[in-house]
Motif scaffolding. Structure first.
Motif, PDB file in Angstrom:
ATOM      1  N   GLU A 136      -4.578 -12.608   4.667  1.00  0.00           N
ATOM      2  CA  GLU A 136      -5.515 -13.440   5.421  1.00  0.00           C
ATOM      3  C   GLU A 136      -6.955 -13.164   5.011  1.00  0.00           C
ATOM      4  N   ILE A 139      -7.449 -14.947   1.673  1.00  0.00           N
ATOM      5  CA  ILE A 139      -7.582 -16.399   1.842  1.00  0.00           C
ATOM      6  C   ILE A 139      -8.974 -16.747   2.347  1.00  0.00           C
ATOM      7  N   SER A 147      -2.295 -22.036  -3.646  1.00  0.00           N
ATOM      8  CA  SER A 147      -1.270 -22.334  -2.640  1.00  0.00           C
ATOM      9  C   SER A 147      -0.345 -21.154  -2.391  1.00  0.00           C
ATOM     10  N   ARG A 150      -1.436 -18.922   0.563  1.00  0.00           N
ATOM     11  CA  ARG A 150      -1.161 -19.478   1.888  1.00  0.00           C
ATOM     12  C   ARG A 150       0.332 -19.452   2.199  1.00  0.00           C
ATOM     13  N   ARG A 154       2.058 -17.490   5.224  1.00  0.00           N
ATOM     14  CA  ARG A 154       2.836 -18.235   6.222  1.00  0.00           C
ATOM     15  C   ARG A 154       4.242 -17.652   6.374  1.00  0.00           C
ATOM     16  N   LYS A 291      -5.326 -20.379  11.833  1.00  0.00           N
ATOM     17  CA  LYS A 291      -4.708 -19.775  10.663  1.00  0.00           C
ATOM     18  C   LYS A 291      -4.334 -20.850   9.658  1.00  0.00           C
ATOM     19  N   TYR A 292      -3.902 -21.997  10.182  1.00  0.00           N
ATOM     20  CA  TYR A 292      -3.422 -23.090   9.345  1.00  0.00           C
ATOM     21  C   TYR A 292      -4.181 -24.347   9.749  1.00  0.00           C
ATOM     22  N   ASP A 301       3.529 -24.283  12.667  1.00  0.00           N
ATOM     23  CA  ASP A 301       2.184 -23.854  12.281  1.00  0.00           C
ATOM     24  C   ASP A 301       1.206 -24.002  13.445  1.00  0.00           C
TER      25      ASP A 301
END
Length: 313
Positions: A136, A139, A147, A150, A154, A291-292, A301
């Motif tokens: 995190e 990101i 991608s 992430r 996830r 977060k998303y 999500d």
């Protein structure tokens, strides 16, 4: 060099192990060029390491990379050394190499990439809380996160809500945040002394839609959280409870709801663990830090966005 406290932890679930290897295999090799290596010998040894790696001889690749680093320290050599060690399953060595890569990075995207790989190695060793924290941060730091970062985050996030979390696991997560990149703000510290990151209590506590009620999967974790916060180890600490919402609904409504979620959690904790009275602060982030991001997301999500965050002050 920091110690990384790898011993004695449970192996990562097979799905996470497989995903981490897939991401490693599919992503581009770290700095395939020799740009940024400041001396000819370093470049030459780095090139020989690339050739050894292409031949799947990671022992020889690691040897050449050590020579490259001895000739002239560089981000590229440290990062590729981390990759070679990761391929060999030399996890503690990989963590140390990725840490050095992050500290040698001259751009935010470089530092973020090494932080994410550091997180992958933690996941390979079963340190899922710490791995998610690192991914995190990566990101957030990367100007355009690839991608795989992430998706890896996830997958870890989803795995953490599928089984109960013990107070011992939370304590272990907090203890390991004193080591390596987990203990420092490596991005902001590029041009000066490294800053200490505030420890975060990694525990999944999520909420029902438009409600202050915790959901069935994670509601029981509030007791495990209370056991840790009220333990003798943290008797001199205060904590901030931060409520979050998903992005649906109005901004003002979500801000109020997030504050109400944090306050409801505070009331439960103080009622069940009286020693916490006066030691819990509350605030709400509303929908500002999902977060998303996005509205057209799977419900899973959205659910992960509806969460409680706990910070050690």
């Amino acid at each position: 060099m920091h110690k990384h406290n790898l011993a004695g932890l449970a192996p990562v679930p097979q799905l996470l192990f497989s995903l981490a290897l897939i991401f490693l295999a599919l992503s581009k090799p770290a700095l395939a060029s020799q740009a940024g290596i400041p001396c000819d010998d370093g470049k030459r040894y780095y090139g020989l390491a690339q050739q050894a790696g292409a031949a799947q001889d990671f022992d020889k690749a690691a040897d050449w990379l050590q020579k490259s680093i001895t000739a002239c320290d560089s981000y590229a050599a440290w990062h590729l050394l981390g990759t070679a060690y990761q391929k060999q399953r030399r996890l503690e060595d990989a963590l140390a190499a990725y840490e050095q890569a992050t500290l040698h990075a001259t751009r935010q995207d470089q530092a973020a990439l090494s932080m994410a790989r550091y997180g992958q190695v933690l996941a390979l060793n079963g340190q899922r809380f710490e791995a998610l924290t690192m991914l995190e941060r990566a990101i957030e730091a990367h100007p355009n996160p690839p991608s795989w970062m992430r998706e890896n985050a996830r997958e870890l996030d989803q795995s953490l809500v599928e089984s109960p979390i013990s107070s011992d696991a939370i304590k272990r997560s907090l203890a390991t945040q004193q080591f390596g990149l987990l203990a420092m703000n490596a991005i902001e510290g590029q041009n000066g002394p490294q800053q200490q990151e505030k420890a975060t209590v990694r525990i999944p506590i999520n909420y029902k839609l438009d409600s202050v009620e915790m959901d069935e999967l994670t509601g029981g974790n509030i007791d495990e959280l209370g056991k840790v916060l009220s333990s003798a180890d943290y008797a001199d600490k205060t904590f901030t409870l931060v409520g979050h919402t998903d992005v649906r609904g109005s901004w003002d409504h979500n801000l109020t709801l997030s504050q109400q979620r944090a306050d409801a959690a505070r009331q439960v904790l103080e009622r069940r663990y009286p020693s916490l009275q006066g030691r819990l602060r509350v605030t709400g982030a509303g929908e500002a830090r999902p977060k998303y991001p996005g509205e057209r997301l799977p419900e899973a999500d959205h659910r992960l966005n509806r969460r409680l965050e706990v910070i050690v002050n």
